[in-house]
Design a protein around this motif. Structure first.
Motif, mmCIF file in Angstrom:
data_model
loop_
_atom_site.group_PDB
_atom_site.id
_atom_site.type_symbol
_atom_site.label_atom_id
_atom_site.label_comp_id
_atom_site.label_asym_id
_atom_site.label_seq_id
_atom_site.Cartn_x
_atom_site.Cartn_y
_atom_site.Cartn_z
ATOM 1 N N LEU A 25 -118.383 66.734 21.787
ATOM 2 C CA LEU A 25 -119.032 67.409 20.661
ATOM 3 C C LEU A 25 -120.525 67.625 20.915
ATOM 4 C CD1 LEU A 25 -117.321 65.668 17.631
ATOM 5 C CD2 LEU A 25 -116.973 67.987 18.449
ATOM 6 N N LEU A 26 -121.177 66.666 21.560
ATOM 7 C CA LEU A 26 -122.593 66.840 21.879
ATOM 8 C C LEU A 26 -122.810 67.953 22.894
ATOM 9 C CD1 LEU A 26 -123.922 63.189 22.012
ATOM 10 C CD2 LEU A 26 -124.531 64.967 20.399
ATOM 11 N N GLU A 29 -122.548 71.213 21.045
ATOM 12 C CA GLU A 29 -123.771 71.485 20.289
ATOM 13 C C GLU A 29 -124.904 71.920 21.206
ATOM 14 O OE1 GLU A 29 -124.256 71.715 17.031
ATOM 15 O OE2 GLU A 29 -122.113 71.402 16.853
ATOM 16 N N VAL A 32 -124.276 75.563 21.966
ATOM 17 C CA VAL A 32 -124.640 76.389 20.807
ATOM 18 C C VAL A 32 -126.153 76.516 20.694
ATOM 19 C CG1 VAL A 32 -124.621 76.408 18.277
ATOM 20 C CG2 VAL A 32 -122.517 75.985 19.530
ATOM 21 N N LEU A 33 -126.880 75.451 20.975
ATOM 22 C CA LEU A 33 -128.337 75.495 20.918
ATOM 23 C C LEU A 33 -128.909 76.439 21.970
ATOM 24 C CD1 LEU A 33 -130.879 74.297 19.584
ATOM 25 C CD2 LEU A 33 -130.842 72.573 21.376
ATOM 26 N N SER A 60 -123.276 77.639 13.165
ATOM 27 C CA SER A 60 -123.329 76.519 14.103
ATOM 28 C C SER A 60 -123.481 75.190 13.373
ATOM 29 C CB SER A 60 -124.463 76.720 15.108
ATOM 30 O OG SER A 60 -125.707 76.689 14.463
ATOM 31 N N VAL A 61 -124.207 75.177 12.255
ATOM 32 C CA VAL A 61 -124.315 73.950 11.458
ATOM 33 C C VAL A 61 -122.960 73.605 10.841
ATOM 34 C CG1 VAL A 61 -125.324 73.001 9.349
ATOM 35 C CG2 VAL A 61 -126.771 74.108 11.022
ATOM 36 N N GLU A 63 -120.059 74.390 12.090
ATOM 37 C CA GLU A 63 -119.221 73.926 13.196
ATOM 38 C C GLU A 63 -119.550 72.490 13.563
ATOM 39 O OE1 GLU A 63 -119.067 73.024 17.458
ATOM 40 O OE2 GLU A 63 -120.837 73.990 16.615
ATOM 41 N N GLY A 64 -120.822 72.141 13.554
ATOM 42 C CA GLY A 64 -121.219 70.775 13.868
ATOM 43 C C GLY A 64 -120.758 69.779 12.826
ATOM 44 N N SER A 65 -120.856 70.152 11.566
ATOM 45 C CA SER A 65 -120.408 69.235 10.509
ATOM 46 C C SER A 65 -118.889 69.090 10.522
ATOM 47 C CB SER A 65 -120.897 69.713 9.152
ATOM 48 O OG SER A 65 -120.296 70.955 8.825
#
Length: 91
Positions: A25-26, A29, A32-33, A60-61, A63-65
């Motif tokens: 997951l990191l 992210e 995505v960044l 993207s937020v 998706e991260g949550s």
């Protein structure tokens, strides 16, 4: 060119680390960044409106949550985030 190299590093980490769900997951992210920064600089270089960047950041937020909530539910049900400790058919 730098964003492409950084993007490939993120893809490499995503493909090479399949032991923990948190590392996966990191790395997603991170990808995505890098995409966010490359789209931002691309749109700024042509003087376009930056409303698309805000939409991309919102998605993207979300998706991260969603990934974090899946991680928390898997840790609560199985006790850890190892991929080898549970089967996909049981979830």
């Amino acid at each position: 060119m730098y964003f492409f190299i950084i993007y490939l590093c993120g893809i490499w980490v995503f493909c090479s680390s399949r032991k923990h769900l948190l590392i996966t997951l990191l790395s997603l992210e991170f990808i995505v960044l890098v995409l966010y920064l490359s789209i931002y600089f691309y749109l700024c270089s042509f003087n376009y409106g930056l409303f698309f960047v805000v939409y991309f950041l919102v998605f993207s937020v979300c998706e991260g949550s969603l990934g974090l909530s899946i991680l928390v539910s898997m840790v609560r049900s199985h006790g850890n985030d190892y991929f080898q400790s549970y089967s996909v058919l049981q979830c």
